[in-house]
Design an enzyme around this catalytic site. Structure first.
Site, PDB file in Angstrom:
ATOM      1  N   GLY A  91       2.017 -13.272   0.576  1.00 34.45           N
ATOM      2  CA  GLY A  91       1.160 -12.386  -0.204  1.00 34.45           C
ATOM      3  C   GLY A  91       0.782 -11.155   0.589  1.00 34.45           C
ATOM      4  O   GLY A  91       1.177 -10.976   1.747  1.00 34.45           O
ATOM      5  N   SER A  92       0.008 -10.306  -0.043  1.00 28.46           N
ATOM      6  CA  SER A  92      -0.412  -9.048   0.574  1.00 28.46           C
ATOM      7  C   SER A  92      -1.368  -9.315   1.729  1.00 28.46           C
ATOM      8  O   SER A  92      -2.067 -10.336   1.739  1.00 28.46           O
ATOM      9  CB  SER A  92      -1.088  -8.150  -0.466  1.00 28.46           C
ATOM     10  OG  SER A  92      -0.213  -7.892  -1.541  1.00 28.46           O
ATOM     11  N   PRO A  93      -1.437  -8.407   2.703  1.00 31.93           N
ATOM     12  CA  PRO A  93      -2.397  -8.575   3.810  1.00 31.93           C
ATOM     13  C   PRO A  93      -3.829  -8.557   3.289  1.00 31.93           C
ATOM     14  O   PRO A  93      -4.152  -7.851   2.332  1.00 31.93           O
ATOM     15  CB  PRO A  93      -2.116  -7.352   4.702  1.00 31.93           C
ATOM     16  CG  PRO A  93      -0.746  -6.896   4.333  1.00 31.93           C
ATOM     17  CD  PRO A  93      -0.567  -7.233   2.891  1.00 31.93           C
ATOM     18  N   THR A 124      -5.603 -11.106   1.988  1.00 32.35           N
ATOM     19  CA  THR A 124      -5.921 -11.961   0.843  1.00 32.35           C
ATOM     20  C   THR A 124      -6.400 -13.350   1.257  1.00 32.35           C
ATOM     21  O   THR A 124      -6.614 -14.203   0.392  1.00 32.35           O
ATOM     22  CB  THR A 124      -4.701 -12.092  -0.076  1.00 32.35           C
ATOM     23  OG1 THR A 124      -3.554 -12.486   0.695  1.00 32.35           O
ATOM     24  CG2 THR A 124      -4.399 -10.781  -0.772  1.00 32.35           C
ATOM     25  N   GLY A 125      -6.572 -13.608   2.551  1.00 36.67           N
ATOM     26  CA  GLY A 125      -7.186 -14.866   2.991  1.00 36.67           C
ATOM     27  C   GLY A 125      -6.239 -15.884   3.583  1.00 36.67           C
ATOM     28  O   GLY A 125      -6.588 -17.059   3.685  1.00 36.67           O
ATOM     29  N   LYS A 126      -5.057 -15.474   4.032  1.00 35.13           N
ATOM     30  CA  LYS A 126      -4.095 -16.443   4.572  1.00 35.13           C
ATOM     31  C   LYS A 126      -4.600 -17.077   5.864  1.00 35.13           C
ATOM     32  O   LYS A 126      -4.565 -18.292   6.026  1.00 35.13           O
ATOM     33  CB  LYS A 126      -2.740 -15.757   4.790  1.00 35.13           C
ATOM     34  CG  LYS A 126      -2.095 -15.246   3.498  1.00 35.13           C
ATOM     35  CD  LYS A 126      -0.688 -14.741   3.727  1.00 35.13           C
ATOM     36  CE  LYS A 126      -0.666 -13.420   4.468  1.00 35.13           C
ATOM     37  NZ  LYS A 126      -1.161 -12.300   3.661  1.00 35.13           N
ATOM     38  N   SER A 127      -5.061 -16.251   6.804  1.00 33.10           N
ATOM     39  CA  SER A 127      -5.524 -16.801   8.083  1.00 33.10           C
ATOM     40  C   SER A 127      -6.790 -17.623   7.907  1.00 33.10           C
ATOM     41  O   SER A 127      -6.994 -18.623   8.598  1.00 33.10           O
ATOM     42  CB  SER A 127      -5.773 -15.661   9.084  1.00 33.10           C
ATOM     43  OG  SER A 127      -6.750 -14.760   8.592  1.00 33.10           O
ATOM     44  N   SER A 170       7.622   6.259 -11.610  1.00 29.41           N
ATOM     45  CA  SER A 170       6.434   6.723 -12.329  1.00 29.41           C
ATOM     46  C   SER A 170       6.491   8.211 -12.645  1.00 29.41           C
ATOM     47  O   SER A 170       5.641   8.712 -13.378  1.00 29.41           O
ATOM     48  CB  SER A 170       5.171   6.411 -11.523  1.00 29.41           C
ATOM     49  OG  SER A 170       5.167   7.105 -10.297  1.00 29.41           O
ATOM     50  N   LYS A 191      -4.434   8.078  -9.577  1.00 24.78           N
ATOM     51  CA  LYS A 191      -3.699   9.276  -9.982  1.00 24.78           C
ATOM     52  C   LYS A 191      -4.582  10.197 -10.825  1.00 24.78           C
ATOM     53  O   LYS A 191      -4.536  11.428 -10.673  1.00 24.78           O
ATOM     54  CB  LYS A 191      -2.445   8.874 -10.757  1.00 24.78           C
ATOM     55  CG  LYS A 191      -1.407   8.144  -9.913  1.00 24.78           C
ATOM     56  CD  LYS A 191      -0.232   7.676 -10.763  1.00 24.78           C
ATOM     57  CE  LYS A 191       0.798   6.940  -9.926  1.00 24.78           C
ATOM     58  NZ  LYS A 191       1.935   6.437 -10.721  1.00 24.78           N
TER      59      LYS A 191
END
Length: 759
Positions: A180-182, A184-187, A633, A676
């Site tokens: 997942g994205s940095p 987000t609670g992995k560690s 986009s 944007k």
């Protein structure tokens, strides 16, 4: 080494359990016990069997009696085993704890209960909170009233599926890969798992000198806390031996000197003889010191299961190493067992090994890690081929850890497929969500998150209810989706700390909404600062056009990083061709952007009355920088610019636009629409066109709402109707485009996908 399967292996009857390389947890010490340990065979006896440990029996004596003359560790040292009797040694009882007395932490509540409520002091929660109540019905004045859970697993916000997996994996000792994205609670989840694992099975690892082969030190595992006692007992015994030898040495020296002086009368010969005696005894003392074991892994003071973060670790730090010894001869060398260093995989035994960005490990390290996971043990050797440590290889050291591998989506591309297969085969794969549904319950959890950040930092003033509401509003904006909250908690926590620092700098009693508003400006990302700088520079050099009509020029919008909008003008020019009509696009376009230009060219070819095979269409993305353009986009921007250039019709320069485009002319949703719109407002535009499917995702700041008008569209014909100059020309263009793009627009079914693409 014998290849016969150990009948005591707990995995023999459970095909779903990963193998542990013969490390048997069924014995009192949790390591396995071999009845023949005291009488090793020279070839493949249990003395060299990997993972076989000497353990204490119920009488407090070693299973391999140190008084046994055949024991390779026989040094006459007797260790006091108080505290390691039959009731305290590690064992596997009915509940998997120490002799069955320890309850499993993973059973403390169901997953639906863990962290699902917010307990407060002196406040109430409304039974049916209003939808507009950003606190989710929580009646508080400050975050000081929020009670914070003790366990990390209860402090995790969102990621319900990941928490469920971590609790199950801790109970069953399974490996986990979290992608997942940095932020987000992995560690945090990895650390939480170390709290859930039982700590009663912890072990100390000792490395002994091997008198038969100094380059093959022996390994012994004992219950946690006993390693210090063993080493201290050996040191005390060595000290006593050295004292006796020193006393004997001085007696012999005195006798030699007396004999040489009184009887022989040759004092010089006596001095030489005394020197020889001194050197001999000094050498013998070194041999005695070499018998002291090296405490490789010490878990004596460990209160929970070990947690080792091996992110970015080099091979020696991960797999263990043997220090180089420059003095390898002449009796000055350091014994090989004293030079052995444990790696993270050995220190994580019976605990958790966490490796973030797993794909950054080199292939060799991943292969060795794979072996450690499969076998449950791994020998330590020198990692440098040029070092003397490369000649040393210990007996296998236990590596019975639970591995948590983490990374971004690209981590799976460069990860060793066999390593991933082992993690997946013996565990779980989890995707970490970026957003979560905005509900009153989740809003209350976000209130607790702010209280947790304040408590964790320890230096921030408590947050007022109004300040908390402003942060939850920011969490809604950063999600990029209506009805959702962001789960990138690290970035949100950064804003909490900045706001608290501002309040502390003013000596305020609490952090207020004004402090949070200031923090929004001060905690801008590098991309946001660069975007603002680009906008100002373009104004200075008149590159930004915000009024009048210009043919072939359209104000596009893009996103830098994840949360920074920027104006991206697109220019188009039509020229006679010199070798077949081509569509030429410049501006560091990446693959997806190039494909979007080709899609636009399909619409243009079908739309134009002119024979464009005799023309070249040049498309330029202005000032894209080295990062280039990635994503589609800008599709409606390109289409509008080219059509404007072909028909020589001006485009409103006070208008900006963003949106993807299908080959049928439908305007599809994009990402980052809120940022944007704000960038268009900062640049001085009056109106902005966005996909109709993105209308629900617009959450711009209050200061921009009156600055700019947001116009949702569903089809390219609507874009042209709004953007192009002149009624007569515009009507002909729009009507012609409608007639050739099929019946989608006429039927009214032109809505795009419900979820925006990540542009």
């Amino acid at each position: 080494m014998s290849n016969e399967k150990d009948t005591n292996d707990p995995t023999a009857d459970d095909p779903d359990e990963p193998p542990h390389g013969g490390v048997d947890d069924s014995s009192p010490a949790g390591n396995g016990e071999d009845a023949t340990r005291g009488d090793p065979e020279p070839d493949d006896g249990p003395a060299n069997e990997p993972g076989v440990d000497e353990v204490a029996d119920s009488d407090g004596e070693s299973a391999a009696d140190p008084d046994d003359e055949d024991d390779p560790w026989d040094d006459g040292v007797v260790v006091d085993d108080d505290g390691f009797d039959g009731t305290d040694v590690v064992g596997e009882g009915p509940d998997g704890g120490r002799n069955g007395d320890a309850a499993e932490p993973a059973d403390d509540g169901d997953i639906d209960e863990l962290g699902s409520t917010v307990e407060v002091e002196g406040a109430e929660i409304e039974e049916d909170p209003d939808e507009d109540d950003l606190l989710g019905g929580l009646k508080i004045d400050t975050t000081a009233e929020i009670e914070i859970p003790d366990r990390l697993v209860d402090q995790v916000i969102g990621q319900e599926h990941a928490r469920d997996v971590i609790i199950k994996a801790a109970k069953q000792r399974r490996h986990v890969m979290m992608i997942g994205s940095p932020g987000t609670g992995k560690s945090m989840l990895a650390k939480a798992m170390s709290e859930l694992l039982p700590k009663e099975e912890l072990q100390d690892v000792l490395v002994y000198h091997n008198p038969d082969d100094g380059n093959k030190p022996k390994v012994r595992t004992v219950p946690a806390g006993k390693g210090d006692q063993i080493v201290e007992a050996h040191r005390e015994e060595a000290r006593k031996r050295n004292q006796m030898r020193s006393l004997l040495m001085w007696i012999i020296i005195a006798v030699v000197l007396g004999y040489a002086l009184i009887i022989v009368g040759q004092i010089l010969v006596g001095i030489i003889a005394a020197g020889v005696v001194y050197l001999v005894f000094r050498y013998l003392n070194r041999g005695s010191d070499a018998m002291i074991p090296n405490l490789l892994v010490n878990n004596g003071d460990t209160k929970t299961a070990p947690f080792r973060d091996a992110t970015g670790a080099h091979a020696g730090a991960l797999l263990g190493d043997v220090r180089h010894d420059p003095f390898q001869s002449g009796g000055m060398e350091t014994p090989s067992h004293d030079r052995v260093e444990a790696g993270a995989i050995h220190k994580a035994n019976k605990g958790v090994l966490f490796i973030d960005e797993i794909n950054t490990l080199d292939i060799r390290s991943q292969q060795h890690l794979m072996t450690a996971i499969q076998e449950g043990e791994f020998s330590i050797t020198g990692q440098s081929e040029r070092s003397s440590g490369a000649m040393v290889q210990t007996e296998p050291v236990p590596t019975d850890f639970v591995m948590i591998a983490a990374g971004n989506l690209d981590a799976m591309e460069n990860m060793h497929p066999a390593l991933r297969s082992r993690i997946k085969g013996y565990g779980y794969e989890v995707y970490m969500e970026d957003t979560i549904e905005d509900t009153p319950e989740m809003r209350r959890k976000y209130v607790r998150f702010i209280a947790q950040e304040v408590a964790k930092d320890g230096r921030l003033p408590e947050f007022s209810a109004e300040a908390v509401e402003e942060i939850i509003l920011e969490a809604k904006r950063r999600s990029g989706r209506k009805g959702h909250l962001t789960l990138k908690m690290r970035n949100l926590g950064g804003m909490v700390r900045v706001a608290g620092d501002i309040a502390r700098g003013e000596d305020a009693e609490m952090t207020t909404r004004e402090h949070v508003l200031q923090a929004k400006g001060r905690s801008r990302s590098i991309e946001q600062q660069l975007a603002d700088d680009y906008i100002e520079r373009r104004k200075d050099y008149e590159l930004q056009v915000s009024d009048g009509y210009v043919a072939g020029r359209v104000n596009g919008l893009a996103v830098m990083g994840e949360d920074s909008g920027i104006m991206l003008p697109v220019m188009a020019e039509v020229t006679p061709t010199q070798g077949g009509g081509q569509v030429i696009a410049t501006g560091q376009l990446k693959e997806m952007a190039e494909e979007s230009v080709q899609n636009v060219s399909a619409i243009i070819k079908k739309f134009s009355d002119e024979n464009i095979s005799e023309k070249d269409i040049h498309i330029q993305f202005i000032q894209t920088g080295q990062q280039g353009v990635d994503g589609d986009s800008a599709s409606i921007t390109v289409a509008t610019a080219v059509i404007s250039a072909l028909e020589n019709v001006g485009v409103d320069q006070s208008l900006a636009m963003t949106g993807s485009l299908s080959v049928r002319g439908d305007v599809l949703p994009v990402g980052g629409v809120t940022h944007k719109i704000e960038a268009a407002a900062k640049a001085g535009c009056d109106r902005v066109i966005i996909p109709a499917a993105n209308e629900q995702d617009v959450m711009i700041e209050d200061e921009y709402e009156e600055m700019i008008e947001v116009i949702p569209v569903s089809h390219i014909s609507e874009v042209l109707d709004i953007a192009l100059e002149g009624e007569a020309e515009k009507d002909s263009l729009v009507s012609r485009l409608k007639s050739i793009t099929g019946s989608a627009l006429q039927d009214g079914n032109v809505s795009g996908p419900s979820n925006p693409s990540p542009q």
